[in-house]
Design an enzyme around this catalytic site. Structure first.
Site, PDB file in Angstrom:
ATOM      1  N   CYS A   1      -1.101   2.388  13.328  1.00  0.00           N
ATOM      2  CA  CYS A   1      -0.537   1.285  12.555  1.00  0.00           C
ATOM      3  C   CYS A   1      -0.801   0.017  13.351  1.00  0.00           C
ATOM      4  O   CYS A   1      -0.517  -0.035  14.555  1.00  0.00           O
ATOM      5  CB  CYS A   1       0.960   1.470  12.327  1.00  0.00           C
ATOM      6  SG  CYS A   1       1.767   0.040  11.561  1.00  0.00           S
TER       7      CYS A   1
ATOM      8  N   THR B   1       2.496   4.568   9.570  1.00  0.00           N
ATOM      9  CA  THR B   1       3.422   4.467   8.450  1.00  0.00           C
ATOM     10  C   THR B   1       3.466   5.792   7.706  1.00  0.00           C
ATOM     11  O   THR B   1       2.573   6.640   7.832  1.00  0.00           O
ATOM     12  CB  THR B   1       2.977   3.374   7.454  1.00  0.00           C
ATOM     13  OG1 THR B   1       1.722   3.776   6.864  1.00  0.00           O
ATOM     14  CG2 THR B   1       2.829   2.022   8.127  1.00  0.00           C
TER      15      THR B   1
ATOM     16  N   LYS C   1       7.509  -6.232  12.176  1.00  0.00           N
ATOM     17  CA  LYS C   1       7.290  -6.949  10.924  1.00  0.00           C
ATOM     18  C   LYS C   1       8.378  -7.989  10.647  1.00  0.00           C
ATOM     19  O   LYS C   1       8.109  -9.007  10.002  1.00  0.00           O
ATOM     20  CB  LYS C   1       7.196  -5.955   9.760  1.00  0.00           C
ATOM     21  CG  LYS C   1       5.872  -5.203   9.699  1.00  0.00           C
ATOM     22  CD  LYS C   1       5.844  -4.288   8.499  1.00  0.00           C
ATOM     23  CE  LYS C   1       4.502  -3.589   8.340  1.00  0.00           C
ATOM     24  NZ  LYS C   1       3.390  -4.520   8.014  1.00  0.00           N
TER      25      LYS C   1
ATOM     26  N   ARG D   1       0.798  -1.215   0.000  1.00  0.00           N
ATOM     27  CA  ARG D   1       0.000   0.000   0.000  1.00  0.00           C
ATOM     28  C   ARG D   1       0.837   1.275   0.000  1.00  0.00           C
ATOM     29  O   ARG D   1       0.648   2.176  -0.804  1.00  0.00           O
ATOM     30  CB  ARG D   1      -0.939   0.015   1.220  1.00  0.00           C
ATOM     31  CG  ARG D   1      -2.209  -0.771   1.038  1.00  0.00           C
ATOM     32  CD  ARG D   1      -2.018  -2.261   1.024  1.00  0.00           C
ATOM     33  NE  ARG D   1      -1.411  -2.758   2.258  1.00  0.00           N
ATOM     34  CZ  ARG D   1      -0.788  -3.930   2.356  1.00  0.00           C
ATOM     35  NH1 ARG D   1      -0.649  -4.711   1.298  1.00  0.00           N
ATOM     36  NH2 ARG D   1      -0.277  -4.326   3.495  1.00  0.00           N
TER      37      ARG D   1
ATOM     38  N   THR E   1      -3.460   1.930   6.767  1.00  0.00           N
ATOM     39  CA  THR E   1      -3.061   2.511   5.491  1.00  0.00           C
ATOM     40  C   THR E   1      -3.996   2.103   4.372  1.00  0.00           C
ATOM     41  O   THR E   1      -4.272   2.880   3.462  1.00  0.00           O
ATOM     42  CB  THR E   1      -1.622   2.103   5.142  1.00  0.00           C
ATOM     43  OG1 THR E   1      -0.820   2.224   6.299  1.00  0.00           O
ATOM     44  CG2 THR E   1      -1.048   2.975   4.058  1.00  0.00           C
TER      45      THR E   1
ATOM     46  N   CYS F   1      -6.367  -2.610   8.739  1.00  0.00           N
ATOM     47  CA  CYS F   1      -5.109  -2.008   8.296  1.00  0.00           C
ATOM     48  C   CYS F   1      -5.374  -0.525   8.094  1.00  0.00           C
ATOM     49  O   CYS F   1      -6.236  -0.150   7.285  1.00  0.00           O
ATOM     50  CB  CYS F   1      -4.626  -2.644   6.994  1.00  0.00           C
ATOM     51  SG  CYS F   1      -3.221  -1.780   6.232  1.00  0.00           S
TER      52      CYS F   1
END
Length: 307
Positions: A196, A126, A166, A49, A86, A84
Site C-alpha cells: 500500500c 488494503t 490518510k 477502488r 489496489t 497505487c
C-alpha cells in the site's frame, strides 16, 4: 533525454507526490536533463477502488482510469505508471484502452522478492488489494507463497492507513516496522511487501527489525520506471531493506521502541470507523483468504502524508 512517462496519480495525491520524489532521489544524475521526464495526471476524483471491489459502491474507477491513460498516451507518453497497488486490479481496463505499456508495480515488487530468494512473503495492504489477489498471483508465478495478516492485525494495518496516514495524523516512526515484524512472526515469513503506497509514505527503513526483509512496492516501481525510461539508478540504491542480524543492544533498543509505539497503532474505532479503500473489480474475492473481513464502512481515499 529520457522517455516521457505518464503517471496516473491521485490515489492518493500525496502517494503520487512521494513517487515523484523517489524518481528524483533514486536516479543517478548530474544535471536537470538527466532526470526522468514525467507527465502526472493527479486524478483525485477517481471513484474509490476498494469500495467498488468489496461491493460497497457501484461506481467503478475503471472508466476513469482508462480515460486518464488515453489522455497520457495522446500527450506523447511512451509508457504508463500507476503508483497505487489496489488500482492494479483495473490494469486490464487500462491496457485495453491504450497501446503503450503499463508498468506493473505488483510485478516489480514480486520480482524484488524473488531476487532476495524469499520463499514465503507477507503482504501489508488494503483489504481491496488482498481481496483482488493481486500479490497472490504475482508471487505464485515466481514460486513464492503469499500470506496476509490475521483479521486482528489487518485491523491495525487499516487503522494506520486510514486513521493515521490518510487522515494526516502523526504516525510513529516505528509503526510500519512493528506491523512488518508482527506479520513476519505470525505467518512465518522472512520478508514483507509494503503493498500500500500509504505504508510506503510512512515507512522508515532504519527502524526495520533484524531478520525481516522489507520490499517497498513504490520504490520498486520507481526503479523500474527510471530504468525503462533510459535513466540510471543511483549507486547503492536498493528497493528492499534486506534481512539483517542486529547486535544484542540494537535489537533490545528496537524492541523497546516498538513496544512504545504499539499502543500508538490503535485498533479501528478509537477515533471513528476505519476503512480500506482501494481497487478494481476485475478480480473476484476469494473466500479462503487469510485476511480481515470487510466489516468497516467505506470512505473515499484521502491523501497520505508525504514522508
Amino acid at each position: 533525454m529520457t522517455a516521457l512517462v505518464g503517471v496516473i496519480g491521485g490515489m492518493g495525491p500525496a502517494a503520487t507526490a512521494r513517487f515523484s520524489t523517489l524518481l528524483v532521489e533514486r536516479a543517478d544524475v548530474r544535471r536537470d536533463q538527466d532526470h526522468v521526464r514525467t507527465l502526472v495526471l493527479n486524478d483525485a476524483a477517481l471513484p474509490d477502488r476498494t469500495a467498488f471491489l468489496l461491493g460497497r459502491s457501484p461506481a467503478s474507477p475503471a472508466p476513469g482510469l482508462a480515460a486518464d491513460a488515453r489522455v497520457l498516451q495522446d500527450a506523447g507518453c511512451a509508457f504508463l505508471a500507476l503508483p497505487c497497488n489496489t488500482a492494479h486490479a483495473f490494469a486490464g481496463a487500462i491496457r485495453q484502452a491504450v497501446s503503450v505499456p503499463l508498468v506493473s508495480m505488483i510485478d516489480e515488487a514480486a520480482a524484488a522478492c524473488q531476487a532476495l530468494g524469499l520463499a514465503r512473503v507477507g503482504v501489508l495492504a488494503t483489504e481491496g488489494t488482498a481481496t483482488a489477489g493481486l500479490y497472490d498471483h504475482a508471487l505464485a508465478a515466481r514460486g513464492i507463497e503469499c500470506a496476509y495478516p490475521s483479521p486482528a492485525l489487518q485491523a491495525r494495518v487499516t487503522a494506520l492507513i486510514y486513521e493515521g496516514v490518510k487522515a494526516g495524523a502523526p504516525v510513529p516512526s516505528v509503526a510500519v516496522a512493528l506491523l512488518c515484524a508482527r506479520l513476519a512472526a505470525e505467518e512465518g515469513c522472512a520478508g514483507v511487501v509494503l503493498g500500500c503506497t500509504e505504508l510506503s509514505c510512512a515507512w522508515h527503513a532504519a527502524e526495520t527489525p533484524g531478520g525481516v526483509a522489507v520490499v517497498d512496492s513504490l520504490a520498486a516501481l520507481a526503479d523500474a520506471v527510471i530504468l525503462r525510461a533510459g535513466g540510471r539508478l543511483r549507486p547503492g540504491i536498493a528497493t528492499t531493506r534486506p534481512a539483517r542480524t542486529s547486535d544484542a543492544a540494537g535489537s533490545a533498543a528496537a524492541a523497546a521502541r516498538q513496544n512504545r509505539a504499539a499502543s500508538a497503532v490503535a485498533a479501528p474505532g478509537s477515533r471513528g470507523p476505519a476503512t480500506a479503500a482501494g481497487d478494481d473489480a476485475q478480480v473476484r474475492p476469494r473466500a479462503d483468504r487469510n485476511r480481515a473481513s470487510s466489516s468497516h464502512p467505506s470512505r473515499e481515499e484521502a491523501p497520505c502524508a508525504a514522508s
